[in-house]
Design a protein around this motif. Structure first.
Motif, PDB file in Angstrom:
ATOM      1  N   ARG A 140      -9.816  10.367   3.016  1.00 58.82           N
ATOM      2  CA  ARG A 140     -10.094  10.311   1.577  1.00 58.82           C
ATOM      3  C   ARG A 140     -10.092   8.889   1.027  1.00 58.82           C
ATOM      4  O   ARG A 140     -10.930   8.521   0.221  1.00 58.82           O
ATOM      5  CB  ARG A 140      -9.047  11.138   0.822  1.00 58.82           C
ATOM      6  N   GLY A 141      -9.103   8.126   1.430  1.00 62.24           N
ATOM      7  CA  GLY A 141      -8.976   6.776   0.856  1.00 62.24           C
ATOM      8  C   GLY A 141      -9.072   5.701   1.912  1.00 62.24           C
ATOM      9  O   GLY A 141      -9.362   5.971   3.076  1.00 62.24           O
ATOM     10  N   HIS A 142      -8.781   4.476   1.498  1.00 65.65           N
ATOM     11  CA  HIS A 142      -8.846   3.344   2.417  1.00 65.65           C
ATOM     12  C   HIS A 142      -7.473   2.807   2.776  1.00 65.65           C
ATOM     13  O   HIS A 142      -7.335   2.026   3.708  1.00 65.65           O
ATOM     14  CB  HIS A 142      -9.680   2.222   1.802  1.00 65.65           C
ATOM     15  N   THR A 185       7.724  12.234   1.730  1.00 70.54           N
ATOM     16  CA  THR A 185       6.917  11.535   2.737  1.00 70.54           C
ATOM     17  C   THR A 185       7.690  10.350   3.285  1.00 70.54           C
ATOM     18  O   THR A 185       8.328   9.617   2.538  1.00 70.54           O
ATOM     19  CB  THR A 185       5.595  11.023   2.108  1.00 70.54           C
ATOM     20  N   ASP A 197      -6.214  14.153   4.892  1.00 72.70           N
ATOM     21  CA  ASP A 197      -6.060  13.284   3.718  1.00 72.70           C
ATOM     22  C   ASP A 197      -6.496  11.850   4.014  1.00 72.70           C
ATOM     23  O   ASP A 197      -6.910  11.126   3.129  1.00 72.70           O
ATOM     24  CB  ASP A 197      -4.591  13.229   3.273  1.00 72.70           C
ATOM     25  N   TRP A 198      -6.360  11.460   5.273  1.00 76.72           N
ATOM     26  CA  TRP A 198      -6.566  10.071   5.643  1.00 76.72           C
ATOM     27  C   TRP A 198      -7.967   9.582   5.357  1.00 76.72           C
ATOM     28  O   TRP A 198      -8.161   8.422   5.038  1.00 76.72           O
ATOM     29  CB  TRP A 198      -6.262   9.849   7.126  1.00 76.72           C
ATOM     30  N   LYS A 243       1.122   6.552  -6.909  1.00 80.45           N
ATOM     31  CA  LYS A 243      -0.119   7.279  -7.217  1.00 80.45           C
ATOM     32  C   LYS A 243      -0.074   8.759  -6.873  1.00 80.45           C
ATOM     33  O   LYS A 243      -0.619   9.597  -7.582  1.00 80.45           O
ATOM     34  CB  LYS A 243      -1.289   6.659  -6.429  1.00 80.45           C
ATOM     35  N   HIS A 244       0.529   9.090  -5.736  1.00 83.35           N
ATOM     36  CA  HIS A 244       0.340  10.445  -5.192  1.00 83.35           C
ATOM     37  C   HIS A 244       1.592  11.303  -5.082  1.00 83.35           C
ATOM     38  O   HIS A 244       1.478  12.524  -4.995  1.00 83.35           O
ATOM     39  CB  HIS A 244      -0.260  10.366  -3.775  1.00 83.35           C
ATOM     40  N   VAL A 246       0.903  14.833   3.181  1.00 79.61           N
ATOM     41  CA  VAL A 246       0.011  13.925   3.878  1.00 79.61           C
ATOM     42  C   VAL A 246      -0.381  14.557   5.206  1.00 79.61           C
ATOM     43  O   VAL A 246       0.354  14.519   6.170  1.00 79.61           O
ATOM     44  CB  VAL A 246       0.652  12.545   4.111  1.00 79.61           C
ATOM     45  N   ASP A 290       9.854   8.685   0.328  1.00 75.72           N
ATOM     46  CA  ASP A 290       9.918   9.185  -1.049  1.00 75.72           C
ATOM     47  C   ASP A 290      10.243  10.672  -1.036  1.00 75.72           C
ATOM     48  O   ASP A 290      10.019  11.346  -0.035  1.00 75.72           O
ATOM     49  CB  ASP A 290       8.612   8.897  -1.798  1.00 75.72           C
ATOM     50  N   LEU A 348      -4.413   4.058   3.995  1.00 74.71           N
ATOM     51  CA  LEU A 348      -3.780   4.330   5.287  1.00 74.71           C
ATOM     52  C   LEU A 348      -4.636   3.793   6.435  1.00 74.71           C
ATOM     53  O   LEU A 348      -4.111   3.278   7.413  1.00 74.71           O
ATOM     54  CB  LEU A 348      -3.535   5.837   5.454  1.00 74.71           C
ATOM     55  N   ASN A 378       0.872   4.102  -2.925  1.00 73.45           N
ATOM     56  CA  ASN A 378       0.687   5.537  -2.656  1.00 73.45           C
ATOM     57  C   ASN A 378       1.821   6.381  -3.232  1.00 73.45           C
ATOM     58  O   ASN A 378       1.574   7.462  -3.769  1.00 73.45           O
ATOM     59  CB  ASN A 378       0.565   5.790  -1.153  1.00 73.45           C
ATOM     60  N   GLU A 426       0.837  -1.210   0.000  1.00 70.80           N
ATOM     61  CA  GLU A 426       0.000   0.000   0.000  1.00 70.80           C
ATOM     62  C   GLU A 426       0.870   1.259   0.000  1.00 70.80           C
ATOM     63  O   GLU A 426       0.573   2.230  -0.705  1.00 70.80           O
ATOM     64  CB  GLU A 426      -0.953  -0.014   1.204  1.00 70.80           C
ATOM     65  N   THR A 453       5.991  15.124  -3.223  1.00 69.15           N
ATOM     66  CA  THR A 453       5.268  16.307  -2.740  1.00 69.15           C
ATOM     67  C   THR A 453       5.056  16.304  -1.229  1.00 69.15           C
ATOM     68  O   THR A 453       4.963  17.361  -0.615  1.00 69.15           O
ATOM     69  CB  THR A 453       3.890  16.400  -3.423  1.00 69.15           C
TER      70      THR A 453
HETATM   71  P1  ATP Z   1      -6.879   4.132  -1.750  1.00 72.56           P
HETATM   72  O1  ATP Z   1      -5.649   3.773  -0.973  1.00 72.56           O
HETATM   73  O2  ATP Z   1      -8.130   3.742  -1.033  1.00 72.56           O
HETATM   74  O3  ATP Z   1      -6.794   3.652  -3.152  1.00 72.56           O
HETATM   75  P2  ATP Z   1      -5.816   6.746  -1.445  1.00 72.56           P
HETATM   76  O4  ATP Z   1      -4.482   6.247  -1.905  1.00 72.56           O
HETATM   77  O5  ATP Z   1      -6.230   8.105  -1.903  1.00 72.56           O
HETATM   78  O6  ATP Z   1      -6.956   5.722  -1.847  1.00 72.56           O
HETATM   79  P3  ATP Z   1      -4.749   6.525   1.228  1.00 72.56           P
HETATM   80  O7  ATP Z   1      -3.812   5.458   0.800  1.00 72.56           O
HETATM   81  O8  ATP Z   1      -5.419   6.368   2.550  1.00 72.56           O
HETATM   82  O9  ATP Z   1      -5.897   6.726   0.150  1.00 72.56           O
HETATM   83  O10 ATP Z   1      -3.963   7.908   1.227  1.00 72.56           O
HETATM   84  C1  ATP Z   1      -4.679   9.096   1.631  1.00 72.56           C
HETATM   85  C2  ATP Z   1      -4.135  10.328   0.954  1.00 72.56           C
HETATM   86  O11 ATP Z   1      -2.851  10.658   1.462  1.00 72.56           O
HETATM   87  C3  ATP Z   1      -3.960  10.218  -0.558  1.00 72.56           C
HETATM   88  O12 ATP Z   1      -5.152  10.475  -1.254  1.00 72.56           O
HETATM   89  C4  ATP Z   1      -2.906  11.273  -0.819  1.00 72.56           C
HETATM   90  O13 ATP Z   1      -3.480  12.551  -0.899  1.00 72.56           O
HETATM   91  C5  ATP Z   1      -2.062  11.244   0.455  1.00 72.56           C
HETATM   92  N1  ATP Z   1      -0.822  10.440   0.298  1.00 72.56           N
HETATM   93  C6  ATP Z   1      -0.626   9.154   0.702  1.00 72.56           C
HETATM   94  N2  ATP Z   1       0.623   8.738   0.465  1.00 72.56           N
HETATM   95  C7  ATP Z   1       1.269   9.785  -0.112  1.00 72.56           C
HETATM   96  C8  ATP Z   1       2.609   9.999  -0.603  1.00 72.56           C
HETATM   97  N3  ATP Z   1       3.554   9.038  -0.561  1.00 72.56           N
HETATM   98  N4  ATP Z   1       2.904  11.229  -1.123  1.00 72.56           N
HETATM   99  C9  ATP Z   1       1.975  12.203  -1.178  1.00 72.56           C
HETATM  100  N5  ATP Z   1       0.696  12.062  -0.731  1.00 72.56           N
HETATM  101  C10 ATP Z   1       0.339  10.879  -0.211  1.00 72.56           C
END
Ligand code: ATP
Ligand code: MG
Length: 128
Positions: free
Chosen positions: A91-93, A117, A88-89, A54-55, A84, A78, A95, A51, A47, A81
């Motif tokens: 928002r997704g599943h 991060t 933000d927490w 993805k982010h 976190v 990493d 973390l 992240n 996970e 950007t």
């Molecule tokens: P899901 O994991 O359910 O697919 P998600 O990735 O958006 O969705 P989380 O894994 O809980 O959800 O992460 C929550 C938020 O934290 C992200 O949407 C993002 O904005 C931020 N985030 C997490 N990891 C990073 C990272 N390594 N760098 C920058 N932002 C991050």
């Protein structure tokens, strides 16, 4: 190979495909670690790297696995950007899933948003 070793191999491929430079320190071969703990750590690694890809918009990522008498520490950093914040927490599943699974093994995690991060995942070596 072990579960964590296999997951480490997979996430290295994922980072390579995403053109994010990857450095690993320590070893995924854990000593006297229950399978449940290893499975939880593997899931957390997966996970965390998802992240990063993805982010983070990072160009490099480091993964450190250190085992001491007291605990196993999995650290994923990493240089992206790094945004976190608590809000933000929700928002997704991802973390939240990490948090819930770590509770099964008395583990914990914290996030530092500095120079990117850093996710620090701790699991005690002895499960009460
Ligand atoms: P899901 O994991 O359910 O697919 P998600 O990735 O958006 O969705 P989380 O894994 O809980 O959800 O992460 C929550 C938020 O934290 C992200 O949407 C993002 O904005 C931020 N985030 C997490 N990891 C990073 C990272 N390594 N760098 C920058 N932002 C991050
Ligand atoms: Mg996620």
């Amino acid at each position: 190979g072990t579960k964590l070793e296999e997951e480490l191999f997979r996430v290295k491929q994922i980072l390579l495909a995403a053109q994010i430079d990857c450095k690993v320190s320590g070893t995924p071969e854990l000593v006297k670690t229950p399978l449940l703990v290893e499975n939880v750590l593997s899931m957390c690694l997966k996970e965390a790297i998802t992240n990063v890809v993805k982010h983070s918009n990072a160009t490099s990522c480091s993964i450190s696995i250190k085992q001491s008498a007291k605990e196993t520490l999995l650290k994923i950093h990493d240089n992206g950007t790094g945004l976190v914040v608590e809000k933000d927490w929700s928002r997704g599943h991802g973390l939240r899933g990490i948090k819930e699974r770590l509770e099964f093994v008395n583990g914990s995690f914290d996030i530092q948003a500095k120079n990117g991060t850093t996710l620090n995942i701790h699991v005690p070596n002895v499960i009460q």
